[in-house]
Write a protein that holds these residues in place. Structure first.
Motif, mmCIF file in Angstrom:
data_model
loop_
_atom_site.group_PDB
_atom_site.id
_atom_site.type_symbol
_atom_site.label_atom_id
_atom_site.label_comp_id
_atom_site.label_asym_id
_atom_site.label_seq_id
_atom_site.Cartn_x
_atom_site.Cartn_y
_atom_site.Cartn_z
ATOM 1 N N HIS A 137 0.802 -1.221 0.000
ATOM 2 C CA HIS A 137 0.000 0.000 0.000
ATOM 3 C C HIS A 137 0.838 1.277 0.000
ATOM 4 C CE1 HIS A 137 -3.710 2.148 0.404
ATOM 5 N NE2 HIS A 137 -3.381 2.690 1.560
ATOM 6 N N GLU A 138 1.979 1.249 0.650
ATOM 7 C CA GLU A 138 2.756 2.465 0.868
ATOM 8 C C GLU A 138 3.206 3.153 -0.426
ATOM 9 O OE1 GLU A 138 4.219 5.583 2.841
ATOM 10 O OE2 GLU A 138 3.051 3.933 3.704
ATOM 11 N N PRO A 139 3.707 2.428 -1.442
ATOM 12 C CA PRO A 139 4.110 3.124 -2.677
ATOM 13 C C PRO A 139 2.967 3.893 -3.329
ATOM 14 C CG PRO A 139 5.021 0.906 -2.634
ATOM 15 C CD PRO A 139 4.060 0.990 -1.500
ATOM 16 N N LEU A 140 1.751 3.307 -3.316
ATOM 17 C CA LEU A 140 0.607 4.024 -3.885
ATOM 18 C C LEU A 140 0.247 5.224 -3.031
ATOM 19 C CD1 LEU A 140 -1.703 1.046 -5.001
ATOM 20 C CD2 LEU A 140 -0.172 2.426 -6.407
ATOM 21 N N GLN A 141 0.345 5.069 -1.723
ATOM 22 C CA GLN A 141 0.105 6.202 -0.822
ATOM 23 C C GLN A 141 1.035 7.359 -1.135
ATOM 24 O OE1 GLN A 141 0.427 4.748 3.245
ATOM 25 N NE2 GLN A 141 -1.664 5.388 3.616
ATOM 26 N N SER A 142 2.290 7.031 -1.421
ATOM 27 C CA SER A 142 3.270 8.090 -1.663
ATOM 28 C C SER A 142 2.906 8.926 -2.885
ATOM 29 C CB SER A 142 4.668 7.480 -1.842
ATOM 30 O OG SER A 142 4.772 6.780 -3.071
ATOM 31 N N LEU A 143 2.174 8.336 -3.829
ATOM 32 C CA LEU A 143 1.772 9.094 -5.015
ATOM 33 C C LEU A 143 0.739 10.165 -4.696
ATOM 34 C CD1 LEU A 143 1.508 6.294 -7.750
ATOM 35 C CD2 LEU A 143 3.315 7.985 -7.456
#
Length: 665
Positions: A149-155
């Motif tokens: 989930h975290e990489p998508l959150q960073s976007l």
């Protein structure tokens, strides 16, 4: 003399060692040295340096080097070989093609924090914003993975500029995992998809999983006018929850922005630093879900406007994108029902590709055909490319052609169901006069795994397709005593515009006269006879192969020829005659892989080819031939070929007796 030569060798070794040390220093201190320091080096030294540079360094240097007339191709190819292994054939002719492939292979791995041996060795240089930014400028496909989930959150926060760039560059979006629309943290994935599919330029969608409700959400509003009842109920329930939450929070001055931190102080910060946006709070999400208070919205208009930055989508109503190309990799009956409901009004759909989890049922194919028929009857339909696999038997291809007679490209794969009773479809038959009507087909692929195939049906389709330019037929088995000669005769008589012919895993050893007749008057550019057992029944193999070579030389348009897996062995030398005489063949790519060509035979082929040098630099595919049986002779042959050939080779292990057996059957 010996002493002098020994001293020269030692001096060369020292120079090479010193070069290596200097190249490593340049790689390490590239930022301090600057581009100018590298650009000012002599051209030979720059070319030696390229394989030692990182991905980002190559990318940064490429424009300046190109201005000097220096290509970075060797550097990108070196990286590809480092990623794939030294025996992997790199088939990219330009630096840009090789660069895009490097970025494609690395972006998803690095973005999601996956790893492989290359990434492990180069993690310091790859796990950087500069690499992701450079790769995002090259890639055209974005794979959405929801398990991390975290990489998508960073976007939606610190990497929002990267999302803005992806929005402008990505043409195709892949969804690799199911998205649970009932969970609040789903909003991050939905928002990223919304930005790429609706605000961005992506018009191609690849769904890798069987998830009907997610498929309904992806199709909703993006070309089809159909609204899935289950999705509608879910969206309405989430919207109601959002409204309830907003009403209860209004006394405190809060707004309905489910799953987002919306404190006034953060809004003020956003005005100062627009790239530092609030993102989903994973901790609070988990807590609220556990307590049963996970209220949120599936309304993308609300979600997008809440998350919208200054440099993102403008205020007001969000646009709705259109899906031109749809591919479903695991299409079960449930997903097919969702698709079939949407198809009749899916007017923007140009290409549809369906891969079934197992063999499609007859009823599934008939349901799809009905939906396609409704779509094709509309003057607004854009569907021209259709690909279906796996059908239970070949005759269902007729049903699909009747349903969408305007397709110009059809790809079907067929596999016989070996158990149970076959359902005999009762569907309205096309009038007899229509069955002979001309079809606009330009590309046709039929891959078959049946015990027996009705050749008459295939030839009937070919006769109705006079505009056909590309044909690929694979695996077609005929009843005992029958021959594929009728297939070749039909091509000669009915398909005069054929440019690409790929016949694979067919028995053509008794069809030499028909092959020669086809070649006498054709405009073929690509010809592939792969695993066609060409020499199997030829009494004089060399003489028959010479006849084939003579016929091939009469086709001036032919640039690609493949005779892979035909057990040419020692007869490979005859192929050198392709380039003999006053009218040599124009073939630029010759595939003779998997033909059990031994080192001595390749050496003889190289000698003959040197006598009849090709007019163009020849790409020669030699993979999966037993070169290791006499490595010295094999390498001598390769050395002799390289002045006028680009040999493609991969490692072969003769200890693999089964591979030997299959190649020499």
């Amino acid at each position: 003399m010996r002493n002098t030569a020994h001293k020269a060798d030692k001096r060369n070794q020292k120079e090479i060692c010193l070069k290596e040390i200097c190249f490593k220093a340049v790689r390490k201190d590239f930022a301090a040295l600057g581009i100018e320091a590298v650009i000012d080096l002599p051209t030979p030294l720059i070319k030696d340096l390229l394989p030692h540079l990182t991905v980002c360094q190559l990318d940064e240097l490429q424009p300046a080097l190109n201005q000097r007339g220096i290509s970075t191709h060797s550097g990108w190819v070196g990286i590809l070989q480092d990623i794939c292994g030294p025996n992997h054939v790199i088939g990219f002719d330009t630096e840009e093609e090789a660069k895009v492939e490097v970025m494609r292979m690395l972006f998803t791995v690095v973005f999601y924090g996956f790893t492989n041996n290359f990434v492990k060795r180069n993690i310091t240089n790859l796990n950087t914003p500069s690499f992701l930014w450079a790769a995002a400028k090259c890639i055209k496909h974005f794979l959405l993975t929801t398990s991390i989930h975290e990489p998508l959150q960073s976007l939606t926060a610190e990497q929002r500029p990267l999302l803005n760039l992806l929005e402008k560059r990505i043409r195709s979006v892949g969804v690799s995992q199911s998205i649970d629309l009932s969970k609040r943290k789903t909003q991050t994935a939905l928002y990223v998809l919304h930005r790429l599919l609706d605000h961005g330029v992506a018009k191609e969608l690849v769904v890798h999983v069987q998830c009907p409700i997610m498929l309904a959400w992806l199709l909703h509003g993006r070309g089809s006018q159909y609204v899935n009842p289950e999705l509608k109920n879910l969206m309405q329930s989430k919207k109601a929850s959002c409204i309830t939450q907003a009403a209860s929070a209004s006394a405190d001055g809060a707004s309905c922005s489910p799953g987002l931190e919306t404190r006034a102080s953060e809004d003020q910060d956003d005005e100062v630093t627009p790239c530092k946006r609030s993102k989903l709070d994973s901790v609070s999400v988990e807590e609220e879900e556990e307590s049963g208070k996970a209220n949120f919205t599936l309304d993308l208009q609300v979600l997008c406007q809440t998350l919208s930055p200054c440099d993102g989508p403008s205020a007001g109503a969000c646009p709705w994108g259109q899906i031109d190309c749809l591919e479903i990799r695991q299409c079960g009956s449930d997903s097919l029902r969702v698709l079939n409901s949407a198809l009749p009004t899916f007017f923007c759909l140009r290409s549809l590709t369906l891969h079934s989890i197992s063999i499609f049922r007859d009823l599934d194919v008939l349901g799809l055909a009905r939906a396609l028929k409704q779509l094709s009857e509309s003057s607004r339909s854009s569907l021209t490319d259709l690909s279906i696999s796996v059908l239970p038997y070949t005759k269902l291809m007729e049903v699909l052609l009747d349903a969408c007679p305007n397709v110009t490209s059809l790809h079907v794969e067929v596999q016989t169901v070996m158990w149970g009773s076959r359902f005999s479809p009762h569907h309205p038959r096309t009038a007899a006069s229509d069955m002979s009507a001309e079809l606009p087909l330009e590309k046709l692929t039929v891959k078959v795994a049946e015990l027996q195939t009705d050749l008459h049906f295939v030839t009937s389709v070919l006769r109705r397709s006079p505009h056909l330019t590309s044909l690929h037929v694979a695996g077609m088995r005929l009843p005992t005593g029958s021959s594929q000669s009728q297939l070749l005769t039909t091509l000669s008589e009915s398909n005069h515009f054929l440019r690409s012919l790929n016949l694979e895993d067919l028995k053509l050893s008794d069809c030499l006269p028909e092959i020669l007749n086809l070649l006498r008057d054709c405009k073929l550019e690509v010809l592939r006879f792969n695993d066609c057992r060409l020499l199997e029944k030829w009494s004089d193999k060399e003489e028959s192969l010479q006849q084939l070579v003579a016929a091939l030389k009469t086709v001036p348009s032919l640039h690609t020829l493949s005779l892979a897996q035909n057990r040419l062995a020692k007869n490979v030398c005859v192929l050198a005659e392709l380039f003999s005489g006053s009218s040599p063949s124009s073939v630029k790519r010759l595939d003779i892989s998997s033909n059990f060509i031994q080192p001595a035979e390749l050496l003889e082929f190289a000698k003959r080819l040197r006598t009849h040098c090709p007019p163009h630099r020849l790409t020669l595919d030699l993979r999966k031939n037993p070169g290791d049986r006499d490595s010295d002779t094999w390498n001598t042959a390769l050395k002799g070929l390289r002045p006028f050939c680009v040999p493609l080779v991969e490692g072969w292990k003769s200890t693999d007796s089964m591979a030997d057996h299959i190649s020499n059957m």
